[in-house]
Design a protein around this motif. Structure first.
Motif, PDB file in Angstrom:
ATOM      1  N   TYR A 161       0.836  -1.203   0.000  1.00 44.91           N
ATOM      2  CA  TYR A 161       0.000   0.000   0.000  1.00 44.91           C
ATOM      3  C   TYR A 161       0.880   1.266   0.000  1.00 44.91           C
ATOM      4  N   SER A 162       1.886   1.253   0.849  1.00 46.03           N
ATOM      5  CA  SER A 162       2.745   2.425   0.984  1.00 46.03           C
ATOM      6  C   SER A 162       3.455   2.738  -0.329  1.00 46.03           C
ATOM      7  N   ARG A 163       3.986   1.696  -0.977  1.00 47.70           N
ATOM      8  CA  ARG A 163       4.746   1.907  -2.212  1.00 47.70           C
ATOM      9  C   ARG A 163       3.863   2.178  -3.421  1.00 47.70           C
ATOM     10  N   SER A 164       2.570   1.879  -3.303  1.00 43.75           N
ATOM     11  CA  SER A 164       1.659   2.153  -4.423  1.00 43.75           C
ATOM     12  C   SER A 164       0.876   3.442  -4.195  1.00 43.75           C
ATOM     13  N   GLY A 165       1.334   4.262  -3.222  1.00 40.74           N
ATOM     14  CA  GLY A 165       0.736   5.567  -3.001  1.00 40.74           C
ATOM     15  C   GLY A 165      -0.592   5.536  -2.282  1.00 40.74           C
ATOM     16  N   GLN A 166      -0.777   4.614  -1.343  1.00 43.45           N
ATOM     17  CA  GLN A 166      -2.010   4.533  -0.562  1.00 43.45           C
ATOM     18  C   GLN A 166      -1.662   4.609   0.926  1.00 43.45           C
ATOM     19  N   PRO A 167      -1.222   5.790   1.408  1.00 36.70           N
ATOM     20  CA  PRO A 167      -0.718   5.905   2.782  1.00 36.70           C
ATOM     21  C   PRO A 167      -1.759   5.612   3.856  1.00 36.70           C
ATOM     22  N   ASP A 168      -3.033   5.994   3.611  1.00 37.83           N
ATOM     23  CA  ASP A 168      -4.072   5.748   4.617  1.00 37.83           C
ATOM     24  C   ASP A 168      -4.295   4.245   4.829  1.00 37.83           C
ATOM     25  N   LYS A 169      -4.368   3.512   3.724  1.00 38.57           N
ATOM     26  CA  LYS A 169      -4.542   2.061   3.831  1.00 38.57           C
ATOM     27  C   LYS A 169      -3.310   1.420   4.474  1.00 38.57           C
ATOM     28  N   ALA A 170      -2.143   1.944   4.146  1.00 41.68           N
ATOM     29  CA  ALA A 170      -0.904   1.411   4.729  1.00 41.68           C
ATOM     30  C   ALA A 170      -0.925   1.582   6.247  1.00 41.68           C
ATOM     31  N   LYS A 171      -1.387   2.759   6.721  1.00 45.29           N
ATOM     32  CA  LYS A 171      -1.436   3.016   8.164  1.00 45.29           C
ATOM     33  C   LYS A 171      -2.422   2.068   8.852  1.00 45.29           C
ATOM     34  N   ARG A 172      -3.617   1.897   8.227  1.00 45.21           N
ATOM     35  CA  ARG A 172      -4.606   0.989   8.816  1.00 45.21           C
ATOM     36  C   ARG A 172      -4.058  -0.430   8.926  1.00 45.21           C
ATOM     37  N   MET A 173      -3.297  -0.838   7.916  1.00 49.19           N
ATOM     38  CA  MET A 173      -2.749  -2.192   7.936  1.00 49.19           C
ATOM     39  C   MET A 173      -1.652  -2.313   8.985  1.00 49.19           C
ATOM     40  N   ARG A 174      -0.867  -1.245   9.183  1.00 51.14           N
ATOM     41  CA  ARG A 174       0.167  -1.275  10.229  1.00 51.14           C
ATOM     42  C   ARG A 174      -0.479  -1.366  11.620  1.00 51.14           C
ATOM     43  N   ASP A 175      -1.594  -0.655  11.793  1.00 52.30           N
ATOM     44  CA  ASP A 175      -2.310  -0.720  13.073  1.00 52.30           C
ATOM     45  C   ASP A 175      -2.855  -2.134  13.311  1.00 52.30           C
ATOM     46  N   LYS A 176      -3.380  -2.738  12.253  1.00 53.61           N
ATOM     47  CA  LYS A 176      -3.874  -4.113  12.375  1.00 53.61           C
ATOM     48  C   LYS A 176      -2.732  -5.062  12.711  1.00 53.61           C
ATOM     49  N   LEU A 177      -1.585  -4.835  12.087  1.00 53.16           N
ATOM     50  CA  LEU A 177      -0.417  -5.675  12.337  1.00 53.16           C
ATOM     51  C   LEU A 177       0.002  -5.600  13.806  1.00 53.16           C
ATOM     52  N   LYS A 178      -0.015  -4.390  14.371  1.00 56.76           N
ATOM     53  CA  LYS A 178       0.336  -4.236  15.784  1.00 56.76           C
ATOM     54  C   LYS A 178      -0.614  -5.032  16.667  1.00 56.76           C
ATOM     55  N   SER A 179      -1.902  -4.975  16.336  1.00 54.70           N
ATOM     56  CA  SER A 179      -2.913  -5.699  17.104  1.00 54.70           C
ATOM     57  C   SER A 179      -2.680  -7.209  17.034  1.00 54.70           C
ATOM     58  N   ILE A 180      -2.395  -7.708  15.823  1.00 55.76           N
ATOM     59  CA  ILE A 180      -2.176  -9.146  15.650  1.00 55.76           C
ATOM     60  C   ILE A 180      -0.942  -9.593  16.417  1.00 55.76           C
ATOM     61  N   ARG A 181       0.133  -8.815  16.319  1.00 52.12           N
ATOM     62  CA  ARG A 181       1.369  -9.201  17.011  1.00 52.12           C
ATOM     63  C   ARG A 181       1.199  -9.146  18.524  1.00 52.12           C
ATOM     64  N   ALA A 182       0.400  -8.222  19.010  1.00 51.96           N
ATOM     65  CA  ALA A 182       0.131  -8.161  20.451  1.00 51.96           C
ATOM     66  C   ALA A 182      -0.628  -9.410  20.896  1.00 51.96           C
ATOM     67  N   GLU A 183      -1.609  -9.829  20.076  1.00 56.13           N
ATOM     68  CA  GLU A 183      -2.354 -11.051  20.386  1.00 56.13           C
ATOM     69  C   GLU A 183      -1.428 -12.263  20.377  1.00 56.13           C
ATOM     70  N   GLU A 184      -0.537 -12.310  19.392  1.00 54.40           N
ATOM     71  CA  GLU A 184       0.393 -13.442  19.304  1.00 54.40           C
ATOM     72  C   GLU A 184       1.307 -13.488  20.524  1.00 54.40           C
ATOM     73  N   ASP A 185       1.806 -12.340  20.931  1.00 53.39           N
ATOM     74  CA  ASP A 185       2.695 -12.297  22.099  1.00 53.39           C
ATOM     75  C   ASP A 185       1.965 -12.741  23.357  1.00 53.39           C
ATOM     76  N   THR A 186       0.712 -12.294  23.502  1.00 50.32           N
ATOM     77  CA  THR A 186      -0.078 -12.678  24.678  1.00 50.32           C
ATOM     78  C   THR A 186      -0.337 -14.175  24.684  1.00 50.32           C
ATOM     79  N   ALA A 187      -0.682 -14.728  23.509  1.00 50.35           N
ATOM     80  CA  ALA A 187      -0.968 -16.161  23.421  1.00 50.35           C
ATOM     81  C   ALA A 187       0.259 -16.989  23.782  1.00 50.35           C
ATOM     82  N   VAL A 188       1.427 -16.549  23.305  1.00 50.72           N
ATOM     83  CA  VAL A 188       2.659 -17.286  23.590  1.00 50.72           C
ATOM     84  C   VAL A 188       2.980 -17.233  25.076  1.00 50.72           C
TER      85      VAL A 188
END
Length: 462
Positions: A247-274
């Motif tokens: 998204y970032s490299r194709s000129g879609q910064p808003d979508k890139a940010k939303r995906m980064r926020d989702k990534l943080k959420s997923i990684r937090a869940e993974e860390d908690t589960a572990v």
């Protein structure tokens, strides 16, 4: 016990892989070369026994006996007991069939599951010597090469496999993955696209396609496949990261940010589960699954080589060990049906229904078995439940109609079902069935009309 490693997302060896195996070809040629093979077989057999000495809970090799089968013993409880029993199951199979490629492959799988990579490679290589055209052993060697990061060797093996069986699941995909790791994304694309055509529901290969396009700076295509990967596996953190970059490299910064926020959420869940997961419980669950797969695979080899009682013992222990395992229960249902033990086969089908109540096939099979026993009421009840699960499928209707006709019960309803069947699937076979039901209830006009429609379909097909 070492913690099992996930080799780059590769699936663990499963008993279902044994379906690719077949009996050794026993022809007259075997008699001609028998004398020349004696020395070779003895030498390889000796080496195998030497290899077995390095596995846990060693035992002396003896001829198969008529003593009670060891599989009838109590179910292992601790992680160590589960590990020991897994190796013991593979060892007993290899003692019974010392020169069988499938038995060697099973032992190799067990060694690999417990990270005894060197031993696994030895068993797979002996399996290849005995059956050079078999795929399973080469697949195992390719997976180990991938795990070690030897992608060139892995690509060479996967290419050999895919040339001989182009539609084998994973062959094209793993070949493409190896090329991708070698820095050859353009070459990887063709293989990965073929894999996606074979297995469109596999999110990992959609992800790898996105990764290949990203490396080629083809950002719209990368976005397309990363999004597909996330449709299949919404919590795939790797796909989230790749999509945010695309998204970032194709000129879609808003979508890139939303995906980064989702990534943080997923990684937090993974860390908690572990952090919350108890290591011993995880290891025990994995050890149970590994023993269950090993017992199921051993049963397949015993059954294919004419020892059904040992096969049944293995499958029963696997079913007792894992109340949700379906593969061993499928095998038991098949065996009981072949042996004419229909009530036992029905019992296994009912277990499968409880494990996965949304699968109509288990009810279709149970209904058919009830009908073979002329138990019309439970046959009808079970088949109706199957139709309710998949109301657009034809098989349940056809079997239920035939059951009602055989029982000579509810014939007007059987005709209504047949009319519904031809509405869903108008073809010669279904119109003939409608004609038979109509004739049975005395509807001669309806029977003739159905017969004419069946003839029309037959003439069109010709």
């Amino acid at each position: 016990m070492k913690k099992p490693r996930n080799s780059g997302g590769c699936r663990r060896a499963s008993p279902s892989a044994l379906d690719e195996c077949f009996h050794p070809n026993r022809t007259g040629k075997a008699k001609i070369v028998l004398v020349g093979m004696v020395a070779f077989l003895s030498a390889v057999g000796f080496i195998i026994l030497m290899m077995l000495q390095g596995t846990p809970q060693d035992t002396r090799v003896s001829r198969p006996s008529t003593q009670p089968d060891p599989h009838d013993a109590d179910i292992p409880v601790t992680v160590k007991e589960l590990e020991q029993e897994t190796f013991a199951v593979a060892r007993r199979l290899l003692e019974y069939f010392p020169m069988n490629p499938d038995a060697l492959n099973l032992m190799a799988n067990v060694q690999n599951q417990y990270d005894h990579t060197t031993e696994a490679v030895k068993f797979w290589r002996y399996s290849i010597q005995l059956a050079p055209q078999r795929v399973n052993a080469r697949r195992g060697l390719a997976m180990i090469a991938m795990k070690k990061g030897d992608y060139e060797a892995a690509a060479e093996i996967w290419e050999w496999i895919r040339k001989r069986n182009p539609r084998l699941p994973d062959a094209n995909g793993r070949y493409g993955q190896a090329l991708l790791e070698m820095g050859k994304p353009a070459e990887a694309l063709t293989a990965l696209q073929e894999e996606v055509r074979i297995s469109p529901g596999n999110g990992e290969y959609q992800f790898l396609l996105g990764r290949a396009h990203l490396q080629l700076h083809e950002y719209p295509e990368a976005v397309k496949y990363y999004e597909k990967a996330l449709e299949i596996e919404p919590r795939n953190s790797k796909a989230c990261y790749g999509l945010s970059v695309s998204y970032s490299r194709s000129g879609q910064p808003d979508k890139a940010k939303r995906m980064r926020d989702k990534l943080k959420s997923i990684r937090a869940e993974e860390d908690t589960a572990v952090s919350q997961r108890r290591k011993n419980d995880f290891n025990r669950d994995w050890a149970i699954q590994t023993l269950t797969r090993t017992l199921t695979g051993a049963g397949v080899v015993y059954n294919r080589n004419g020892v059904p009682q040992k096969a049944e013992n293995c499958w029963r222990q696997a079913a007792a060990l894992d109340e949700k395992s379906k593969a061993c229960r499928h095998a038991l249902a098949d065996l009981h049906t072949q042996q004419g033990r229909l009530p036992e086969a029905i019992e296994i089908c009912e277990q499968l229904q409880r494990i996965d109540p949304k699968v109509a096939d288990y009810r279709l099979r149970a209904g058919t078995l009830y009908a073979r026993l002329k138990q019309w009421a439970p046959a009808e009840k079970t088949l109706r439940k199957a139709i309710a699960i998949t109301p657009q499928e034809s098989t349940g209707y056809r079997i239920l109609i035939q059951v009602l006709m055989a029982a000579n019960q509810k014939l007007p309803e059987a005709k209504a079902l047949a009319q519904r069947l031809v509405e869903l699937h108008p073809n010669a076979q279904n119109y003939l069935l409608l004609g038979k039901v109509s004739e049975k209830i005395g509807d001669t006009v309806g029977a003739l009309a159905a017969g004419r429609r069946a003839a029309e379909f037959n003439s069109t097909r010709k």
